[in-house]
Design a protein around this motif. Sequence first.
Motif, short mmCIF file in Angstrom:
data_model
loop_
_atom_site.label_atom_id
_atom_site.label_comp_id
_atom_site.label_asym_id
_atom_site.label_seq_id
_atom_site.Cartn_x
_atom_site.Cartn_y
_atom_site.Cartn_z
N PHE A 197 -11.98 -18.28 -11.69
CA PHE A 197 -11.45 -17.16 -10.91
C PHE A 197 -12.19 -17.04 -9.58
O PHE A 197 -11.58 -16.87 -8.52
CB PHE A 197 -11.60 -15.85 -11.70
CG PHE A 197 -10.56 -15.69 -12.76
CD1 PHE A 197 -9.36 -16.38 -12.72
CD2 PHE A 197 -10.76 -14.80 -13.82
CE1 PHE A 197 -8.39 -16.23 -13.69
CE2 PHE A 197 -9.79 -14.64 -14.81
CZ PHE A 197 -8.62 -15.35 -14.73
N ILE A 212 -9.23 -14.32 -0.96
CA ILE A 212 -8.74 -13.02 -1.40
C ILE A 212 -9.77 -12.37 -2.29
O ILE A 212 -10.62 -13.03 -2.87
CB ILE A 212 -7.42 -13.16 -2.19
CG1 ILE A 212 -7.62 -14.12 -3.37
CG2 ILE A 212 -6.31 -13.64 -1.29
CD1 ILE A 212 -6.40 -14.31 -4.21
N ALA A 213 -9.69 -11.07 -2.40
CA ALA A 213 -10.63 -10.32 -3.23
C ALA A 213 -9.86 -9.59 -4.32
O ALA A 213 -8.82 -9.00 -4.08
CB ALA A 213 -11.39 -9.31 -2.37
N PRO A 214 -10.36 -9.64 -5.54
CA PRO A 214 -9.67 -8.98 -6.65
C PRO A 214 -9.63 -7.47 -6.46
O PRO A 214 -10.54 -6.88 -5.90
CB PRO A 214 -10.52 -9.36 -7.86
CG PRO A 214 -11.86 -9.73 -7.32
CD PRO A 214 -11.60 -10.32 -5.97
N ARG A 215 -8.54 -6.88 -6.92
CA ARG A 215 -8.38 -5.43 -6.80
C ARG A 215 -9.03 -4.68 -7.95
O ARG A 215 -9.16 -3.46 -7.91
CB ARG A 215 -6.89 -5.09 -6.74
CG ARG A 215 -6.31 -5.19 -5.33
CD ARG A 215 -4.87 -4.73 -5.32
NE ARG A 215 -3.96 -5.87 -5.26
CZ ARG A 215 -3.32 -6.25 -4.13
NH1 ARG A 215 -3.47 -5.57 -3.03
NH2 ARG A 215 -2.52 -7.28 -4.16
N LEU A 216 -9.37 -5.44 -9.00
CA LEU A 216 -10.00 -4.82 -10.17
C LEU A 216 -11.35 -5.49 -10.42
O LEU A 216 -11.60 -6.59 -9.93
CB LEU A 216 -9.10 -5.02 -11.40
CG LEU A 216 -8.22 -3.85 -11.86
CD1 LEU A 216 -7.61 -3.11 -10.69
CD2 LEU A 216 -7.13 -4.35 -12.79
N ASP A 217 -12.18 -4.84 -11.17
CA ASP A 217 -13.48 -5.40 -11.55
C ASP A 217 -13.29 -6.83 -12.07
O ASP A 217 -12.61 -7.06 -13.06
CB ASP A 217 -14.09 -4.53 -12.66
CG ASP A 217 -15.50 -4.96 -13.02
OD1 ASP A 217 -15.79 -6.17 -12.95
OD2 ASP A 217 -16.30 -4.10 -13.37
N GLN A 231 -12.72 -10.90 -18.84
CA GLN A 231 -12.71 -10.54 -20.26
C GLN A 231 -11.28 -10.39 -20.76
O GLN A 231 -10.94 -10.82 -21.86
CB GLN A 231 -13.47 -9.23 -20.48
CG GLN A 231 -14.95 -9.31 -20.15
CD GLN A 231 -15.71 -10.19 -21.11
OE1 GLN A 231 -15.28 -10.43 -22.24
NE2 GLN A 231 -16.85 -10.70 -20.65
N ALA A 232 -10.46 -9.74 -19.95
CA ALA A 232 -9.08 -9.51 -20.37
C ALA A 232 -8.33 -10.83 -20.57
O ALA A 232 -7.64 -11.01 -21.57
CB ALA A 232 -8.37 -8.64 -19.34
N TRP A 233 -8.51 -11.71 -19.62
CA TRP A 233 -7.81 -12.98 -19.70
C TRP A 233 -8.29 -13.80 -20.91
O TRP A 233 -7.49 -14.29 -21.72
CB TRP A 233 -8.01 -13.78 -18.41
CG TRP A 233 -7.56 -15.19 -18.47
CD1 TRP A 233 -8.32 -16.29 -18.24
CD2 TRP A 233 -6.25 -15.68 -18.79
NE1 TRP A 233 -7.57 -17.43 -18.40
CE2 TRP A 233 -6.30 -17.08 -18.75
CE3 TRP A 233 -5.04 -15.06 -19.14
CZ2 TRP A 233 -5.21 -17.90 -19.02
CZ3 TRP A 233 -3.94 -15.86 -19.42
CH2 TRP A 233 -4.03 -17.26 -19.35
N GLU A 237 -15.16 -8.86 -13.60
CA GLU A 237 -15.61 -9.09 -14.98
C GLU A 237 -14.57 -8.61 -15.97
O GLU A 237 -14.29 -9.26 -16.99
CB GLU A 237 -16.94 -8.38 -15.24
CG GLU A 237 -18.13 -9.32 -15.25
CD GLU A 237 -19.27 -8.75 -16.04
OE1 GLU A 237 -19.35 -9.06 -17.24
OE2 GLU A 237 -20.08 -7.99 -15.47
N LEU A 238 -13.98 -7.47 -15.68
CA LEU A 238 -12.92 -6.97 -16.54
C LEU A 238 -11.76 -7.94 -16.60
O LEU A 238 -11.20 -8.21 -17.66
CB LEU A 238 -12.47 -5.59 -16.05
CG LEU A 238 -11.47 -4.86 -16.94
CD1 LEU A 238 -11.75 -3.36 -16.95
CD2 LEU A 238 -10.04 -5.11 -16.48
N LEU A 239 -11.42 -8.47 -15.45
CA LEU A 239 -10.32 -9.43 -15.41
C LEU A 239 -10.62 -10.65 -16.28
O LEU A 239 -9.77 -11.12 -17.03
CB LEU A 239 -10.07 -9.88 -13.96
CG LEU A 239 -9.34 -8.87 -13.08
CD1 LEU A 239 -9.17 -9.42 -11.68
CD2 LEU A 239 -8.00 -8.52 -13.69
#
Lengths: 222, 222
Positions: free
Chosen positions: A149, A158-163, A169-171, A165-167
Amino acid sequence: MAGNIARSQRVNREGSGHLATEDRRTRRTRRALRDALVSLVIEHGYAGVKVEDITEHADLSRATFYGYYTDKDDLLDTVVSDLLVALRRELRPLFSASSEGFTGKPLLKIFQHAQEERDLYRLILRGEGDGRALRQFTEVCTRAGAELFRARAEHLGIAPRLDPELLTQAWAGEWMAVLAWWIEADSPALSPEQATEMLLSLSLRGRYWAAGFDSETAPGSP
Amino acid sequence: MAGNIARSQRVNREGSGHLATEDRRTRRTRRALRDALVSLVIEHGYAGVKVEDITEHADLSRATFYGYYTDKDDLLDTVVSDLLVALRRELRPLFSASSEGFTGKPLLKIFQHAQEERDLYRLILRGEGDGRALRQFTEVCTRAGAELFRARAEHLGIAPRLDPELLTQAWAGEWMAVLAWWIEADSPALSPEQATEMLLSLSLRGRYWAAGFDSETAPGSP
DNA sequence: ACAATTCAATACATCGTGTTCAGTAACGGC
DNA sequence: GCCGTTACTGAACACGATGTATTGAATTGT
Protein backbone atom coordinates in the motif's frame (compact mmCIF):
# COMPACT_ATOMS: atom_id res chain seq x y z
CA MET A 1 7.49 -23.57 26.28
CA ALA A 2 9.75 -24.92 29.05
CA GLY A 3 12.64 -22.79 30.12
CA ASN A 4 15.16 -24.86 28.25
CA ILE A 5 18.20 -24.33 26.14
CA ALA A 6 17.30 -24.80 22.50
CA ARG A 7 18.75 -28.12 21.57
CA SER A 8 17.21 -28.21 18.15
CA GLN A 9 20.33 -27.26 16.33
CA ARG A 10 21.79 -30.19 14.51
CA VAL A 11 24.44 -27.85 13.19
CA ASN A 12 25.54 -28.49 9.67
CA ARG A 13 29.15 -28.75 10.74
CA GLU A 14 30.89 -27.91 7.50
CA GLY A 15 32.31 -31.14 6.11
CA SER A 16 34.85 -30.83 3.33
CA GLY A 17 34.23 -28.21 0.70
CA HIS A 18 30.94 -30.02 0.19
CA LEU A 19 27.40 -28.72 0.37
CA ALA A 20 27.15 -30.17 3.88
CA THR A 21 24.34 -32.48 2.76
CA GLU A 22 21.98 -33.15 5.62
CA ASP A 23 21.60 -36.73 6.73
CA ARG A 24 18.77 -38.49 4.93
CA ARG A 25 17.37 -39.85 8.20
CA THR A 26 17.17 -36.34 9.54
CA ARG A 27 15.04 -35.09 6.67
CA ARG A 28 12.80 -38.13 6.86
CA THR A 29 12.31 -37.67 10.58
CA ARG A 30 11.58 -33.98 10.37
CA ARG A 31 9.01 -34.48 7.64
CA ALA A 32 7.41 -37.35 9.53
CA LEU A 33 7.09 -35.29 12.69
CA ARG A 34 5.77 -32.34 10.75
CA ASP A 35 3.14 -34.37 8.94
CA ALA A 36 2.13 -36.20 12.08
CA LEU A 37 1.63 -32.96 13.95
CA VAL A 38 -0.46 -31.41 11.24
CA SER A 39 -2.82 -34.30 10.64
CA LEU A 40 -3.22 -35.06 14.34
CA VAL A 41 -3.98 -31.47 15.25
CA ILE A 42 -6.54 -31.26 12.47
CA GLU A 43 -8.22 -34.32 13.92
CA HIS A 44 -7.96 -33.78 17.67
CA GLY A 45 -7.04 -30.15 18.20
CA TYR A 46 -3.69 -28.89 19.37
CA ALA A 47 -4.26 -29.44 23.08
CA GLY A 48 -5.57 -32.92 22.43
CA VAL A 49 -2.35 -34.15 20.90
CA LYS A 50 0.42 -35.62 23.04
CA VAL A 51 4.05 -35.79 22.02
CA GLU A 52 3.73 -39.55 22.17
CA ASP A 53 0.82 -39.41 19.72
CA ILE A 54 3.02 -37.54 17.30
CA THR A 55 5.96 -39.90 17.52
CA GLU A 56 3.70 -42.91 17.36
CA HIS A 57 2.00 -41.59 14.23
CA ALA A 58 5.42 -40.88 12.76
CA ASP A 59 6.75 -44.31 13.72
CA LEU A 60 9.46 -42.90 15.90
CA SER A 61 10.56 -43.12 19.47
CA ARG A 62 9.51 -40.43 21.85
CA ALA A 63 13.15 -39.83 22.72
CA THR A 64 13.85 -38.95 19.10
CA PHE A 65 11.37 -36.11 19.22
CA TYR A 66 13.28 -34.39 21.98
CA GLY A 67 16.42 -34.71 19.94
CA TYR A 68 14.90 -32.33 17.39
CA TYR A 69 12.53 -30.10 19.25
CA THR A 70 12.23 -28.98 22.83
CA ASP A 71 8.49 -28.90 22.74
CA LYS A 72 5.28 -29.41 20.88
CA ASP A 73 5.26 -25.63 20.66
CA ASP A 74 8.76 -25.62 19.24
CA LEU A 75 7.70 -28.04 16.53
CA LEU A 76 4.68 -25.99 15.59
CA ASP A 77 6.64 -22.76 15.52
CA THR A 78 9.24 -24.32 13.27
CA VAL A 79 6.63 -25.74 10.93
CA VAL A 80 4.90 -22.40 10.62
CA SER A 81 8.15 -20.51 10.15
CA ASP A 82 9.14 -22.88 7.37
CA LEU A 83 5.81 -22.36 5.70
CA LEU A 84 6.23 -18.62 5.90
CA VAL A 85 9.66 -18.55 4.33
CA ALA A 86 8.33 -20.75 1.53
CA LEU A 87 5.40 -18.41 1.04
CA ARG A 88 7.59 -15.33 1.02
CA ARG A 89 9.85 -16.93 -1.54
CA GLU A 90 6.90 -17.59 -3.82
CA LEU A 91 5.53 -14.13 -3.30
CA ARG A 92 8.67 -12.05 -3.71
CA PRO A 93 8.84 -12.07 -7.52
CA LEU A 94 5.21 -10.95 -7.68
CA PHE A 95 5.88 -8.00 -5.43
CA SER A 96 8.41 -5.97 -7.33
CA ALA A 97 6.13 -5.96 -10.36
CA SER A 98 3.24 -4.96 -8.18
CA SER A 99 3.83 -1.60 -6.56
CA GLU A 100 2.25 -0.18 -9.66
CA GLY A 101 -0.20 -1.82 -11.96
CA PHE A 102 -1.26 -5.11 -10.42
CA THR A 103 -3.88 -7.62 -10.77
CA GLY A 104 -4.32 -9.77 -7.71
CA LYS A 105 -1.42 -12.05 -8.44
CA PRO A 106 -0.01 -12.24 -4.93
CA LEU A 107 -3.40 -13.04 -3.49
CA LEU A 108 -3.98 -15.78 -6.03
CA LYS A 109 -0.61 -17.25 -5.17
CA ILE A 110 -1.57 -17.39 -1.52
CA PHE A 111 -4.81 -19.17 -2.29
CA GLN A 112 -3.01 -21.68 -4.44
CA HIS A 113 -0.41 -22.23 -1.79
CA ALA A 114 -3.15 -22.77 0.76
CA GLN A 115 -4.75 -25.33 -1.48
CA GLU A 116 -1.51 -27.30 -1.64
CA GLU A 117 -0.84 -27.14 2.08
CA ARG A 118 -4.49 -27.31 2.99
CA ASP A 119 -4.27 -28.93 6.43
CA LEU A 120 -1.49 -26.70 7.63
CA TYR A 121 -3.39 -23.61 6.57
CA ARG A 122 -6.50 -24.90 8.29
CA LEU A 123 -4.50 -25.50 11.44
CA ILE A 124 -3.12 -21.98 11.38
CA LEU A 125 -6.32 -20.20 10.48
CA ARG A 126 -8.24 -22.09 13.15
CA GLY A 127 -5.98 -20.50 15.72
CA GLU A 128 -4.56 -23.78 17.00
CA GLY A 129 -1.70 -23.34 19.39
CA ASP A 130 -3.46 -20.52 21.21
CA GLY A 131 -3.29 -18.37 18.10
CA ARG A 132 0.49 -18.11 18.03
CA ALA A 133 0.68 -19.56 14.55
CA LEU A 134 -2.11 -17.33 13.34
CA ARG A 135 -0.43 -14.26 14.75
CA GLN A 136 2.81 -15.18 13.00
CA PHE A 137 0.95 -15.59 9.74
CA THR A 138 -1.07 -12.42 10.16
CA GLU A 139 1.98 -10.44 11.06
CA VAL A 140 3.84 -11.40 7.92
CA CYS A 141 0.85 -10.78 5.68
CA THR A 142 -0.14 -7.43 7.11
CA ARG A 143 3.46 -6.28 7.01
CA ALA A 144 3.66 -7.20 3.35
CA GLY A 145 0.30 -5.60 2.63
CA ALA A 146 1.26 -2.40 4.36
CA GLU A 147 4.44 -2.21 2.35
CA LEU A 148 2.51 -2.68 -0.88
CA PHE A 149 0.00 0.00 0.00
CA ARG A 150 2.74 2.37 1.00
CA ALA A 151 4.75 1.79 -2.17
CA ARG A 152 1.71 2.21 -4.33
CA ALA A 153 0.63 5.42 -2.66
CA GLU A 154 4.10 6.85 -2.96
CA HIS A 155 4.40 5.80 -6.57
CA LEU A 156 1.12 7.45 -7.47
CA GLY A 157 1.56 10.44 -5.22
CA ILE A 158 -1.68 10.05 -3.33
CA ALA A 159 -2.45 10.02 0.36
CA PRO A 160 -4.97 7.72 2.00
CA ARG A 161 -8.11 9.31 3.38
CA LEU A 162 -8.28 6.86 6.27
CA ASP A 163 -5.75 5.65 8.82
CA PRO A 164 -3.40 3.54 6.68
CA GLU A 165 -2.97 0.98 9.45
CA LEU A 166 -6.70 0.53 9.62
CA LEU A 167 -6.82 0.05 5.90
CA THR A 168 -4.13 -2.60 6.07
CA GLN A 169 -5.82 -4.49 8.88
CA ALA A 170 -9.16 -4.33 7.14
CA TRP A 171 -7.82 -5.64 3.89
CA ALA A 172 -5.84 -8.47 5.51
CA GLY A 173 -8.80 -9.38 7.68
CA GLU A 174 -11.07 -9.48 4.68
CA TRP A 175 -9.10 -11.85 2.50
CA MET A 176 -7.93 -13.97 5.42
CA ALA A 177 -11.49 -14.53 6.56
CA VAL A 178 -12.47 -15.53 3.05
CA LEU A 179 -9.44 -17.78 2.81
CA ALA A 180 -10.35 -19.46 6.11
CA TRP A 181 -13.90 -20.00 4.99
CA TRP A 182 -12.84 -21.23 1.57
CA ILE A 183 -10.16 -23.61 2.83
CA GLU A 184 -12.50 -25.23 5.32
CA ALA A 185 -15.14 -26.07 2.74
CA ASP A 186 -15.35 -29.82 2.13
CA SER A 187 -16.29 -29.63 -1.51
CA PRO A 188 -14.39 -26.82 -3.17
CA ALA A 189 -17.24 -24.73 -4.51
CA LEU A 190 -14.85 -22.09 -5.78
CA SER A 191 -11.52 -22.34 -7.54
CA PRO A 192 -8.66 -20.21 -6.27
CA GLU A 193 -9.11 -18.05 -9.34
CA GLN A 194 -12.78 -17.50 -8.68
CA ALA A 195 -12.28 -16.73 -5.01
CA THR A 196 -9.55 -14.17 -5.59
CA GLU A 197 -11.47 -12.73 -8.51
CA MET A 198 -14.44 -12.10 -6.24
CA LEU A 199 -12.21 -10.51 -3.63
CA LEU A 200 -10.77 -8.30 -6.32
CA SER A 201 -14.16 -7.20 -7.57
CA LEU A 202 -15.27 -6.58 -4.04
CA SER A 203 -12.27 -4.42 -3.41
CA LEU A 204 -12.46 -2.61 -6.71
CA ARG A 205 -16.17 -1.99 -7.01
CA GLY A 206 -17.09 -1.97 -3.35
CA ARG A 207 -19.47 -3.77 -1.11
CA TYR A 208 -22.54 -2.05 -2.47
CA TRP A 209 -21.95 -3.12 -5.96
CA ALA A 210 -21.36 -6.64 -4.64
CA ALA A 211 -24.55 -6.56 -2.63
CA GLY A 212 -26.52 -5.78 -5.75
CA PHE A 213 -27.26 -2.09 -5.53
CA ASP A 214 -27.57 -0.29 -8.83
CA SER A 215 -26.76 3.29 -7.92
CA GLU A 216 -25.09 5.04 -5.04
CA THR A 217 -28.39 5.35 -3.26
CA ALA A 218 -27.08 2.91 -0.72
CA PRO A 219 -27.79 3.30 2.97
CA GLY A 220 -25.27 2.49 5.69
CA SER A 221 -23.89 -0.87 6.61
CA PRO A 222 -24.66 -3.26 9.45
CA MET B 1 -11.69 -31.48 27.68
CA ALA B 2 -11.76 -34.65 29.77
CA GLY B 3 -14.44 -37.18 29.05
CA ASN B 4 -16.42 -36.27 32.10
CA ILE B 5 -20.00 -35.69 33.04
CA ALA B 6 -20.65 -31.99 33.36
CA ARG B 7 -20.83 -31.35 37.04
CA SER B 8 -21.05 -27.62 36.68
CA GLN B 9 -24.74 -27.38 37.25
CA ARG B 10 -25.43 -25.89 40.60
CA VAL B 11 -29.11 -25.95 39.70
CA ASN B 12 -31.13 -22.98 40.83
CA ARG B 13 -33.47 -25.17 42.81
CA GLU B 14 -36.50 -22.93 42.90
CA GLY B 15 -36.87 -21.61 46.46
CA SER B 16 -40.17 -20.11 47.45
CA GLY B 17 -41.96 -17.93 44.94
CA HIS B 18 -38.72 -15.97 44.88
CA LEU B 19 -36.52 -15.09 41.96
CA ALA B 20 -34.41 -18.13 42.80
CA THR B 21 -31.58 -15.85 43.93
CA GLU B 22 -28.29 -17.57 43.48
CA ASP B 23 -26.17 -17.85 46.57
CA ARG B 24 -24.07 -14.75 47.01
CA ARG B 25 -20.92 -16.77 47.64
CA THR B 26 -21.52 -18.61 44.41
CA ARG B 27 -21.69 -15.42 42.40
CA ARG B 28 -18.60 -14.05 44.08
CA THR B 29 -16.69 -17.23 43.38
CA ARG B 30 -17.73 -17.41 39.75
CA ARG B 31 -16.76 -13.81 39.13
CA ALA B 32 -13.44 -14.29 40.88
CA LEU B 33 -12.62 -17.34 38.78
CA ARG B 34 -13.70 -15.57 35.62
CA ASP B 35 -11.62 -12.49 36.31
CA ALA B 36 -8.62 -14.54 37.35
CA LEU B 37 -8.75 -16.55 34.15
CA VAL B 38 -8.99 -13.51 31.94
CA SER B 39 -6.20 -11.50 33.48
CA LEU B 40 -3.88 -14.48 33.82
CA VAL B 41 -4.39 -15.58 30.24
CA ILE B 42 -3.71 -12.06 29.01
CA GLU B 43 -0.45 -12.13 30.91
CA HIS B 44 0.82 -15.67 30.39
CA GLY B 45 -1.20 -17.14 27.55
CA TYR B 46 -3.82 -19.82 27.89
CA ALA B 47 -1.47 -22.78 27.94
CA GLY B 48 0.75 -21.08 30.48
CA VAL B 49 -1.95 -20.85 33.11
CA LYS B 50 -2.55 -23.67 35.58
CA VAL B 51 -5.79 -24.27 37.42
CA GLU B 52 -3.90 -23.61 40.61
CA ASP B 53 -2.77 -20.23 39.29
CA ILE B 54 -6.38 -19.32 38.71
CA THR B 55 -7.59 -20.36 42.14
CA GLU B 56 -4.62 -18.73 43.80
CA HIS B 57 -5.24 -15.46 41.97
CA ALA B 58 -8.91 -15.71 42.97
CA ASP B 59 -8.05 -16.53 46.58
CA LEU B 60 -9.76 -19.86 46.46
CA SER B 61 -8.91 -23.46 46.99
CA ARG B 62 -8.13 -25.59 43.99
CA ALA B 63 -10.81 -28.01 45.13
CA THR B 64 -13.40 -25.27 44.81
CA PHE B 65 -12.64 -24.80 41.16
CA TYR B 66 -13.63 -28.35 40.38
CA GLY B 67 -16.89 -27.79 42.16
CA TYR B 68 -17.84 -25.28 39.50
CA TYR B 69 -16.09 -26.32 36.34
CA THR B 70 -14.73 -29.59 35.05
CA ASP B 71 -11.86 -27.95 33.26
CA LYS B 72 -9.95 -24.86 32.35
CA ASP B 73 -11.64 -25.30 28.98
CA ASP B 74 -15.03 -25.52 30.62
CA LEU B 75 -14.41 -22.25 32.42
CA LEU B 76 -13.32 -20.49 29.24
CA ASP B 77 -16.25 -21.80 27.26
CA THR B 78 -18.66 -20.63 29.93
CA VAL B 79 -17.08 -17.20 30.12
CA VAL B 80 -17.28 -16.78 26.37
CA SER B 81 -20.83 -18.04 26.17
CA ASP B 82 -21.87 -15.60 28.86
CA LEU B 83 -20.25 -12.78 26.96
CA LEU B 84 -22.04 -13.77 23.81
CA VAL B 85 -25.49 -13.84 25.36
CA ALA B 86 -24.78 -10.42 26.86
CA LEU B 87 -23.69 -9.14 23.48
CA ARG B 88 -26.70 -10.55 21.71
CA ARG B 89 -28.98 -8.95 24.26
CA GLU B 90 -27.40 -5.57 23.63
CA LEU B 91 -27.55 -6.03 19.90
CA ARG B 92 -31.07 -7.35 19.48
CA PRO B 93 -32.94 -4.01 19.76
CA LEU B 94 -30.63 -2.52 17.14
CA PHE B 95 -31.36 -5.30 14.71
CA SER B 96 -35.05 -5.02 14.12
CA ALA B 97 -34.66 -1.36 13.22
CA SER B 98 -31.81 -2.22 10.94
CA SER B 99 -32.95 -4.46 8.10
CA GLU B 100 -33.70 -1.27 6.28
CA GLY B 101 -32.13 2.07 6.78
CA PHE B 102 -29.20 1.68 9.14
CA THR B 103 -26.28 3.50 10.23
CA GLY B 104 -23.63 1.34 11.79
CA LYS B 105 -25.29 1.13 15.16
CA PRO B 106 -24.72 -2.56 15.82
CA LEU B 107 -21.09 -2.26 14.93
CA LEU B 108 -20.61 0.70 17.22
CA LYS B 109 -22.25 -1.24 20.01
CA ILE B 110 -19.79 -4.06 19.54
CA PHE B 111 -16.84 -1.71 19.69
CA GLN B 112 -18.18 -0.14 22.85
CA HIS B 113 -18.79 -3.51 24.38
CA ALA B 114 -15.26 -4.53 23.52
CA GLN B 115 -13.93 -1.43 25.19
CA GLU B 116 -15.73 -2.31 28.40
CA GLU B 117 -14.63 -5.94 28.38
CA ARG B 118 -11.28 -5.19 26.85
CA ASP B 119 -9.22 -8.05 28.24
CA LEU B 120 -11.80 -10.68 27.46
CA TYR B 121 -12.07 -9.45 23.89
CA ARG B 122 -8.32 -9.46 23.55
CA LEU B 123 -8.21 -13.01 24.85
CA ILE B 124 -10.81 -14.12 22.35
CA LEU B 125 -9.44 -12.28 19.36
CA ARG B 126 -5.94 -13.54 20.05
CA GLY B 127 -7.21 -17.05 19.53
CA GLU B 128 -6.38 -18.23 23.04
CA GLY B 129 -7.73 -21.64 23.83
CA ASP B 130 -6.71 -23.00 20.44
CA GLY B 131 -9.15 -20.67 18.75
CA ARG B 132 -12.25 -22.23 20.22
CA ALA B 133 -13.36 -18.97 21.75
CA LEU B 134 -12.65 -17.08 18.57
CA ARG B 135 -14.63 -19.58 16.52
CA GLN B 136 -17.59 -19.23 18.86
CA PHE B 137 -17.42 -15.48 18.54
CA THR B 138 -16.98 -15.53 14.79
CA GLU B 139 -19.81 -17.96 14.36
CA VAL B 140 -22.29 -15.78 16.20
CA CYS B 141 -21.21 -12.62 14.41
CA THR B 142 -21.20 -14.03 10.91
CA ARG B 143 -24.55 -15.66 11.51
CA ALA B 144 -25.98 -12.34 12.58
CA GLY B 145 -24.33 -10.54 9.70
CA ALA B 146 -25.66 -13.02 7.18
CA GLU B 147 -29.15 -12.60 8.55
CA LEU B 148 -28.89 -8.82 8.25
CA PHE B 149 -27.64 -9.00 4.70
CA ARG B 150 -30.34 -11.44 3.75
CA ALA B 151 -33.11 -9.38 5.32
CA ARG B 152 -31.89 -6.22 3.67
CA ALA B 153 -31.62 -7.80 0.26
CA GLU B 154 -35.10 -9.25 0.56
CA HIS B 155 -36.53 -5.97 1.79
CA LEU B 156 -35.05 -4.08 -1.12
CA GLY B 157 -35.66 -6.76 -3.69
CA ILE B 158 -32.07 -7.01 -4.87
CA ALA B 159 -29.81 -9.98 -5.39
CA PRO B 160 -26.11 -9.98 -4.52
CA ARG B 161 -23.72 -10.16 -7.42
CA LEU B 162 -21.23 -12.24 -5.47
CA ASP B 163 -21.53 -15.38 -3.37
CA PRO B 164 -23.46 -14.11 -0.32
CA GLU B 165 -21.46 -16.32 2.03
CA LEU B 166 -18.26 -14.85 0.73
CA LEU B 167 -19.65 -11.38 1.29
CA THR B 168 -20.57 -12.23 4.84
CA GLN B 169 -17.19 -13.71 5.64
CA ALA B 170 -15.41 -10.78 4.07
CA TRP B 171 -17.38 -8.22 6.00
CA ALA B 172 -17.02 -10.02 9.33
CA GLY B 173 -13.33 -10.56 8.72
CA GLU B 174 -12.85 -6.92 7.92
CA TRP B 175 -14.38 -5.41 11.02
CA MET B 176 -13.10 -8.14 13.31
CA ALA B 177 -9.55 -7.56 12.15
CA VAL B 178 -9.94 -3.85 12.74
CA LEU B 179 -11.47 -4.54 16.14
CA ALA B 180 -8.58 -6.83 17.07
CA TRP B 181 -6.05 -4.23 16.00
CA TRP B 182 -7.91 -1.42 17.73
CA ILE B 183 -8.45 -3.25 21.01
CA GLU B 184 -4.80 -4.23 21.27
CA ALA B 185 -3.54 -0.67 20.94
CA ASP B 186 -2.06 0.59 24.22
CA SER B 187 -3.05 4.20 23.81
CA PRO B 188 -6.49 4.42 22.23
CA ALA B 189 -5.73 6.48 19.16
CA LEU B 190 -9.30 6.13 17.92
CA SER B 191 -12.61 6.35 19.73
CA PRO B 192 -15.18 3.63 19.08
CA GLU B 193 -17.12 6.19 17.08
CA GLN B 194 -14.16 7.06 14.90
CA ALA B 195 -13.22 3.46 14.28
CA THR B 196 -16.71 2.39 13.25
CA GLU B 197 -17.11 5.55 11.24
CA MET B 198 -14.04 4.67 9.24
CA LEU B 199 -15.26 1.14 8.71
CA LEU B 200 -18.55 2.56 7.51
CA SER B 201 -16.90 4.92 5.06
CA LEU B 202 -14.68 2.15 3.85
CA SER B 203 -17.65 -0.07 3.25
CA LEU B 204 -19.78 2.64 1.69
CA ARG B 205 -17.26 4.39 -0.51
CA GLY B 206 -14.91 1.52 -1.14
CA ARG B 207 -11.26 0.83 -0.70
CA TYR B 208 -10.16 3.05 -3.54
CA TRP B 209 -11.76 6.11 -2.17
CA ALA B 210 -10.18 5.25 1.17
CA ALA B 211 -6.79 4.79 -0.43
CA GLY B 212 -6.99 8.28 -1.86
CA PHE B 213 -7.90 7.79 -5.50
CA ASP B 214 -9.93 10.55 -7.05
CA SER B 215 -11.68 8.81 -9.91
CA GLU B 216 -12.38 5.25 -10.87
CA THR B 217 -9.10 5.05 -12.71
CA ALA B 218 -7.97 2.60 -10.09
CA PRO B 219 -5.94 -0.47 -10.91
CA GLY B 220 -6.40 -3.81 -9.15
CA SER B 221 -5.59 -4.62 -5.59
CA PRO B 222 -2.65 -6.42 -3.98
C1' DA C 1 -30.07 -19.79 66.18
C1' DC C 2 -30.67 -23.52 62.71
C1' DA C 3 -30.14 -26.26 58.80
C1' DA C 4 -28.03 -26.22 54.41
C1' DT C 5 -24.27 -25.90 51.52
C1' DT C 6 -20.15 -23.73 50.13
C1' DC C 7 -15.36 -23.66 50.95
C1' DA C 8 -10.64 -25.23 52.80
C1' DA C 9 -7.21 -28.49 53.33
C1' DT C 10 -5.18 -32.57 52.57
C1' DA C 11 -4.06 -36.78 50.53
C1' DC C 12 -4.04 -39.73 46.57
C1' DA C 13 -3.86 -42.03 41.92
C1' DT C 14 -2.90 -40.93 37.29
C1' DC C 15 -1.01 -39.00 33.30
C1' DG C 16 2.02 -36.33 30.30
C1' DT C 17 6.55 -34.23 30.21
C1' DG C 18 11.33 -33.83 29.64
C1' DT C 19 15.90 -36.09 30.56
C1' DT C 20 19.32 -39.66 30.57
C1' DC C 21 21.97 -43.41 28.80
C1' DA C 22 23.57 -47.73 27.00
C1' DG C 23 22.81 -50.47 22.95
C1' DT C 24 21.62 -50.95 17.94
C1' DA C 25 20.98 -49.63 13.15
C1' DA C 26 21.72 -46.66 9.29
C1' DC C 27 24.32 -43.29 6.97
C1' DG C 28 28.12 -40.89 4.24
C1' DG C 29 32.89 -40.85 2.69
C1' DC C 30 36.60 -43.09 0.95
C1' DG D 1 32.93 -52.92 0.48
C1' DC D 2 34.45 -51.22 5.03
C1' DC D 3 34.62 -47.92 8.98
C1' DG D 4 33.99 -44.08 11.76
C1' DT D 5 30.22 -41.22 12.69
C1' DT D 6 25.63 -40.12 13.52
C1' DA D 7 20.74 -41.05 14.27
C1' DC D 8 17.46 -43.82 16.49
C1' DT D 9 15.63 -47.11 20.21
C1' DG D 10 13.84 -48.51 24.58
C1' DA D 11 13.56 -48.19 29.10
C1' DA D 12 13.80 -45.99 33.33
C1' DC D 13 13.41 -41.91 36.10
C1' DA D 14 11.91 -37.49 38.57
C1' DC D 15 8.64 -34.10 38.32
C1' DG D 16 4.66 -31.32 37.72
C1' DA D 17 -0.23 -30.78 36.77
C1' DT D 18 -4.68 -32.92 36.78
C1' DG D 19 -8.83 -34.59 38.69
C1' DT D 20 -11.12 -37.05 42.72
C1' DA D 21 -12.51 -37.94 47.39
C1' DT D 22 -13.19 -36.83 52.18
C1' DT D 23 -13.61 -34.48 56.50
C1' DG D 24 -14.25 -30.42 59.19
C1' DA D 25 -14.98 -25.37 59.38
C1' DA D 26 -17.12 -21.11 57.86
C1' DT D 27 -21.21 -18.56 55.79
C1' DT D 28 -25.37 -18.12 54.20
C1' DG D 29 -30.68 -17.63 53.91
C1' DT D 30 -34.56 -18.03 56.79
